[in-house]
Enzyme design. Structure first.
Site, PDB file in Angstrom:
ATOM      1  N   TYR A  10     -23.990 -17.893 -79.278  1.00  0.00           N
ATOM      2  CA  TYR A  10     -24.996 -18.101 -81.089  1.00  0.00           C
ATOM      3  C   TYR A  10     -23.941 -16.646 -81.732  1.00  0.00           C
ATOM      4  CZ  TYR A  10     -27.769 -18.080 -84.760  1.00  0.00           C
ATOM      5  OH  TYR A  10     -27.905 -18.716 -85.796  1.00  0.00           O
ATOM      6  N   THR A  60     -23.808 -14.727 -83.724  1.00  0.00           N
ATOM      7  CA  THR A  60     -24.790 -13.245 -83.908  1.00  0.00           C
ATOM      8  C   THR A  60     -24.291 -12.537 -82.477  1.00  0.00           C
ATOM      9  OG1 THR A  60     -26.974 -13.422 -83.329  1.00  0.00           O
ATOM     10  CG2 THR A  60     -25.962 -13.491 -85.732  1.00  0.00           C
ATOM     11  N   LYS A  61     -24.202 -13.231 -81.313  1.00  0.00           N
ATOM     12  CA  LYS A  61     -24.214 -12.742 -79.848  1.00  0.00           C
ATOM     13  C   LYS A  61     -22.998 -12.233 -79.888  1.00  0.00           C
ATOM     14  CE  LYS A  61     -28.323 -14.102 -79.713  1.00  0.00           C
ATOM     15  NZ  LYS A  61     -28.661 -14.469 -79.160  1.00  0.00           N
ATOM     16  N   ASN A  62     -22.757 -11.455 -79.040  1.00  0.00           N
ATOM     17  CA  ASN A  62     -21.428 -10.383 -78.679  1.00  0.00           C
ATOM     18  C   ASN A  62     -20.754 -11.125 -78.093  1.00  0.00           C
ATOM     19  OD1 ASN A  62     -23.081  -7.765 -78.076  1.00  0.00           O
ATOM     20  ND2 ASN A  62     -23.199  -7.902 -75.931  1.00  0.00           N
ATOM     21  N   ILE A  63     -20.264 -12.157 -77.710  1.00  0.00           N
ATOM     22  CA  ILE A  63     -19.044 -13.033 -77.933  1.00  0.00           C
ATOM     23  C   ILE A  63     -19.634 -14.290 -78.271  1.00  0.00           C
ATOM     24  CG2 ILE A  63     -17.189 -11.290 -76.384  1.00  0.00           C
ATOM     25  CD1 ILE A  63     -17.651 -14.076 -74.850  1.00  0.00           C
TER      26      ILE A  63
END
Ligand SMILES: *Cc1c(COP(=O)(O)O)cnc(C)c1O
Length: 392
Positions: free
Chosen positions: A184, A186-189
């Protein structure tokens, strides 16, 4: 005021670079937008990065959790134990798979599910445990694996925060029967929307692949190749959870920068730790020895007794200084739907409830410039000093 309104710092804004932009354009020019060779490559690259056995790309972590539970052959009435301090998708996936969610409170320091609390909730109907590696900090995997083995129940890791996370040298998502990841925004990638499932066996991977595409037999996937027309069978009522090549085009390049992005977040994390050490707020617990923290969320606990400002007042003060924030999470028993359906009460999970009422996540994206980080630090300090005056 350090930032003007048109410089509002959006929480969780991803770093998107030219390589993935060009790859998306290339996908669009070939006309191959849907599931195809780039999804296969992304699965292979991700599996190699994690040191996993089998990887299946899907269109969200929610889908990954849902399919993992179905592959665990959840039956109506089966109980699945998870944490109250998670995104609602973790519990909704259990409900959609026909299970009954059961909560076990978190450890107040690590914010991860407490194995002793799990043990107290295990019954003959318990079919699986879904730990969440909260904020990227690994759960106590020795204890969780031992519990799952001793009771003969499935372990499904919610790794939405934990792409880089390791526990005693082993990557998160490779302990459980299934490891579920999110890409998603906002996630780390990111892939925009997207998810990945790691499985331990080929049979589970095959079943999940079928379930992810309408329940059509394996041959259906060959329709995406140029080997000529293939008839397929429908072997069960599946879902529409496949990832597209356009998403994988983004993911392939994001994955190549997963470690530099992680390093940048670690740097920001350490700057925050230093800047906030003397403030009357609780900063995240230091990473445990012999683990790798994923540095997904930097959370502050705002205790109104100590700061003179409520958590919600702090959110407003940050917003007024044009810094976006997040809340991860209000504990799930706070929501009326779950209260009515399962009788959950926040006071039954006191650690998660207290964290949920005090927590604020501040920006921690690899995209942040040094000035952004300074602005966040100033805004936190100013909010705590000035905020009582503007408190809501
Ligand atoms: C984001 C998130 C999910 C859901 O991920 P999607 O890819 O948006 O479906 C599930 N669990 C946790 C803990 C998350 O943070």
């Amino acid at each position: 005021m350090n930032r003007s309104k048109d410089q509002f710092l959006v929480f969780g804004s991803p770093a998107i670079e030219d390589a993935e932009i060009q790859e998306v354009i290339a996908s669009m020019k070939t006309g191959w937008l849907g599931t195809g060779p780039k999804v296969t490559r992304f699965e292979q690259d991700f599996c190699a990065y994690k040191g996993g056995k089998h990887a299946i790309a899907v269109n969200s972590c929610t889908a990954a959790l849902h399919l993992s539970l179905l592959a665990a052959n959840l039956r109506p009435g089966d109980e699945v134990i998870t944490t109250p301090l998670t995104f609602c998708a973790t519990v909704n996936a259990i409900i959609h798979a026909g299970g009954t969610p059961v909560l076990a409170d978190v450890n107040p320091v690590t914010m991860n599910i407490d194995p002793e609390q799990i043990e107290a909730k295990i019954t003959h109907r318990t079919k699986a445990i879904i730990p969440v590696h909260f904020a990227g900090r690994p759960c106590d995997m020795d204890a969780l694996c031992e519990l799952a083995q001793r009771h003969g129940i499935f372990l499904i890791e919610d790794c939405a925060h934990a792409i880089e996370t390791q526990y005693k040298g082993r990557p998160a998502g490779t302990f459980g029967d299934f490891g579920c990841f999110s890409f998603y925004v906002t996630k780390n990638i990111t892939t925009g929307e997207g998810g990945m499932i790691l499985t331990q066996t080929q049979a589970q991977a095959d079943r999940i692949k079928v379930l992810a595409l309408h329940g059509m037999s394996q041959d259906a996937w060959k329709r995406f190749s140029d080997e000529g027309y293939n008839h397929y069978e429908v072997v069960e009522a599946g879902f529409k959870y496949n990832m597209m090549d356009i998403q994988a085009a983004i993911g392939i390049h994001q994955l190549q920068r997963v470690t530099p992005y992680w390093r940048r977040r670690q740097e920001i994390w350490q700057q925050y730790d230093r800047a906030f050490a003397s403030l009357p707020v609780v900063t995240p617990a230091a990473p445990e020895p012999n683990t790798v923290h994923g540095y997904h969320l930097y959370t502050l606990l705002i205790d109104e007794q100590k700061t003179g400002i409520s958590r919600d007042g702090f959110l407003v003060a940050m917003h007024q200084q044009h810094i976006g924030t997040g809340v991860h999470y209000r504990s799930l028993p706070e929501y009326p739907y779950y209260q009515q359906r399962f009788g959950w009460q926040p006071s039954d999970y006191p650690h998660a409830a207290q964290i949920g009422r005090q927590t604020v996540s501040i920006p921690l994206s690899a995209k942040l410039t040094p000035k952004d980080v300074q602005d966040v630090i100033s805004a936190v300090k100013d909010s705590l000093v000035l905020a009582p005056a503007i408190a809501v």
